[in-house]
Design a protein around this motif. Structure first.
Motif, PDB file in Angstrom:
ATOM      1  N   GLU A  87       7.196   5.938   6.799  1.00 61.97           N
ATOM      2  CA  GLU A  87       6.746   7.286   6.421  1.00 61.97           C
ATOM      3  C   GLU A  87       7.946   8.175   6.159  1.00 61.97           C
ATOM      4  O   GLU A  87       8.886   8.214   6.948  1.00 61.97           O
ATOM      5  N   GLN A  88       7.889   8.911   5.044  1.00 63.35           N
ATOM      6  CA  GLN A  88       8.965   9.820   4.658  1.00 63.35           C
ATOM      7  C   GLN A  88       8.380  11.091   4.069  1.00 63.35           C
ATOM      8  O   GLN A  88       7.268  11.081   3.529  1.00 63.35           O
ATOM      9  N   PRO A  89       9.127  12.206   4.124  1.00 59.02           N
ATOM     10  CA  PRO A  89       8.657  13.438   3.479  1.00 59.02           C
ATOM     11  C   PRO A  89       8.505  13.231   1.981  1.00 59.02           C
ATOM     12  O   PRO A  89       9.238  12.450   1.374  1.00 59.02           O
ATOM     13  N   ILE A  90       7.540  13.926   1.389  1.00 64.58           N
ATOM     14  CA  ILE A  90       7.334  13.778  -0.057  1.00 64.58           C
ATOM     15  C   ILE A  90       8.053  14.871  -0.830  1.00 64.58           C
ATOM     16  O   ILE A  90       8.159  14.811  -2.055  1.00 64.58           O
ATOM     17  N   CYS A  91       8.545  15.901  -0.150  1.00 60.06           N
ATOM     18  CA  CYS A  91       9.279  16.957  -0.862  1.00 60.06           C
ATOM     19  C   CYS A  91      10.426  17.481   0.007  1.00 60.06           C
ATOM     20  O   CYS A  91      10.553  17.100   1.151  1.00 60.06           O
ATOM     21  N   MET A 125       0.840  -1.186   0.000  1.00 62.00           N
ATOM     22  CA  MET A 125       0.000   0.000   0.000  1.00 62.00           C
ATOM     23  C   MET A 125       0.887   1.251   0.000  1.00 62.00           C
ATOM     24  O   MET A 125       1.940   1.278   0.639  1.00 62.00           O
ATOM     25  N   LEU A 126       0.437   2.260  -0.724  1.00 60.95           N
ATOM     26  CA  LEU A 126       1.111   3.557  -0.770  1.00 60.95           C
ATOM     27  C   LEU A 126       0.057   4.638  -0.609  1.00 60.95           C
ATOM     28  O   LEU A 126      -0.925   4.667  -1.353  1.00 60.95           O
ATOM     29  N   GLU A 127       0.250   5.523   0.365  1.00 65.19           N
ATOM     30  CA  GLU A 127      -0.610   6.678   0.544  1.00 65.19           C
ATOM     31  C   GLU A 127       0.265   7.924   0.630  1.00 65.19           C
ATOM     32  O   GLU A 127       1.346   7.884   1.237  1.00 65.19           O
ATOM     33  N   PHE A 128      -0.201   9.017   0.029  1.00 66.06           N
ATOM     34  CA  PHE A 128       0.567  10.258   0.123  1.00 66.06           C
ATOM     35  C   PHE A 128      -0.341  11.464   0.042  1.00 66.06           C
ATOM     36  O   PHE A 128      -1.460  11.412  -0.485  1.00 66.06           O
ATOM     37  N   ASP A 129       0.157  12.581   0.598  1.00 69.49           N
ATOM     38  CA  ASP A 129      -0.476  13.885   0.461  1.00 69.49           C
ATOM     39  C   ASP A 129       0.633  14.882   0.168  1.00 69.49           C
ATOM     40  O   ASP A 129       1.708  14.475  -0.301  1.00 69.49           O
ATOM     41  N   ASP A 130       0.413  16.153   0.423  1.00 70.48           N
ATOM     42  CA  ASP A 130       1.436  17.136   0.076  1.00 70.48           C
ATOM     43  C   ASP A 130       2.548  17.243   1.108  1.00 70.48           C
ATOM     44  O   ASP A 130       3.496  17.998   0.919  1.00 70.48           O
ATOM     45  N   LYS A 131       2.458  16.459   2.186  1.00 71.11           N
ATOM     46  CA  LYS A 131       3.484  16.514   3.229  1.00 71.11           C
ATOM     47  C   LYS A 131       4.379  15.273   3.253  1.00 71.11           C
ATOM     48  O   LYS A 131       5.589  15.370   3.434  1.00 71.11           O
TER      49      LYS A 131
END
Length: 299
Positions: A295-299, A258-264
């Motif tokens: 969990e890791q930062p996306i940017c 599973m992969l989930e992400f948002d802007d953070k």
């Protein structure tokens, strides 16, 4: 940015359920894989039903935005096995059509169809990119060489120039890469430099090994991770000089990522459904299991 939710599953190896002898009697030139027929106590139809049930359970928890399949949909080994049907096409019609979300697929070493045939089946080239929920997914083909026998195509390097060109079309998006496999040690310094120069490439998702594992590539590779998402088919080892596809080992149990992400941030974890496996080395009852969320930062 709303949360985007993606399921990745690999290596379903959809193929004929006839034995090699039965297939040979009907089609003298056909060469069935030893991985055909019932696997770990289940027919192919039962195995696919379990997969569909798992996808539906995830859909009911929260709607999926997409399903990604990084390769080995079949064991067709195009122009080697001479099977009577195109099992990638059959998988599309008999299984994938029931998936609860838009699905994007890649070829693996056993899905050796030329690009024009692949596009005719799935509507995308063997290698392409797609934007899902505010992130760019590079769907990289690392097996784009002719079939070399029962193991299908040989590994081909990650196409760095193609990746750069696709990323240039979407300069502000975080990037995830899916590939059937990434032989990152062999890729060497050019690949490492690409990751150091492009920090928005956040993570890689691969199949091929049939074993779930998280690989940390280290500082030279900008501390990026490769998530090996396992398989929904078999584990094998040689016994008395013959490959046995009905052995069981817990590290190779069926599962998906599973992969989930948002802007953070992005979050990913591995899921194994509850299953009882019936193998040559015994019966194994395993309960539902999830790995801890990474969990890791996306940017």
């Amino acid at each position: 940015m709303k949360k985007t939710r993606i399921l990745l599953v690999s290596d379903v190896h959809y193929t004929t359920e006839e034995t090699a002898k039965e297939l040979k009697e009907k089609f003298p030139d056909a060469k069935a894989s030893l991985a055909n027929g019932p696997i770990l106590g289940y027919t192919q139809q039962q195995r696919m039903d379990f997969l569909l049930e798992a996808l539906q359970r995830e859909q009911e928890k929260a709607p999926l935005d997409a399903i990604l399949m990084p390769g080995d949909l079949s064991i067709d080994d195009y122009d080697f096995r001479n099977l009577p049907y195109n099992y990638c096409e059959k998988f599309r019609d008999e299984v994938m059509a029931k998936f609860p979300a838009p699905t994007f697929v890649l070829p693996g070493n056993h899905d050796s169809y030329p690009d024009d045939q692949w596009q005719a089946i799935f509507g995308t080239p063997r290698q392409f990119s797609v934007v899902i929920g505010g992130a760019l997914f590079l769907m990289a083909d690392t097996y784009n060489s002719p079939t070399q026998g029962a193991s299908g195509s040989a590994y081909t390097p990650f196409d760095i120039e193609w990746a750069r060109a696709e990323m240039a079309k979407h300069p502000d998006l975080p990037v995830f890469v899916a590939a059937h496999y990434l032989w990152w040690q062999r890729e060497g310094e050019p690949f490492a430099a690409f990751l150091r120069e492009n920090p928005r490439v956040r993570a890689f998702f691969v199949g091929h090994s049939h074993r779930h594992e998280t690989i940390r590539m280290g500082k030279a590779y900008n501390d990026r991770s490769i998530y090996d998402i396992g398989a929904f088919s078999y584990y094998t080892r040689a016994t008395n000089g013959r490959w046995d596809f009905n052995m069981f080992h817990q590290d190779w149990r069926w599962g998906y990522q599973m992969l989930e992400f948002d802007d953070k941030s992005f979050r990913t974890w591995h899921v194994c459904p509850a299953m009882t496996y019936h193998a040559h080395n015994g019966n194994f009852e395993l309960f539902y299991d999830e790995t801890p969320v990474d969990e890791q930062p996306i940017c």
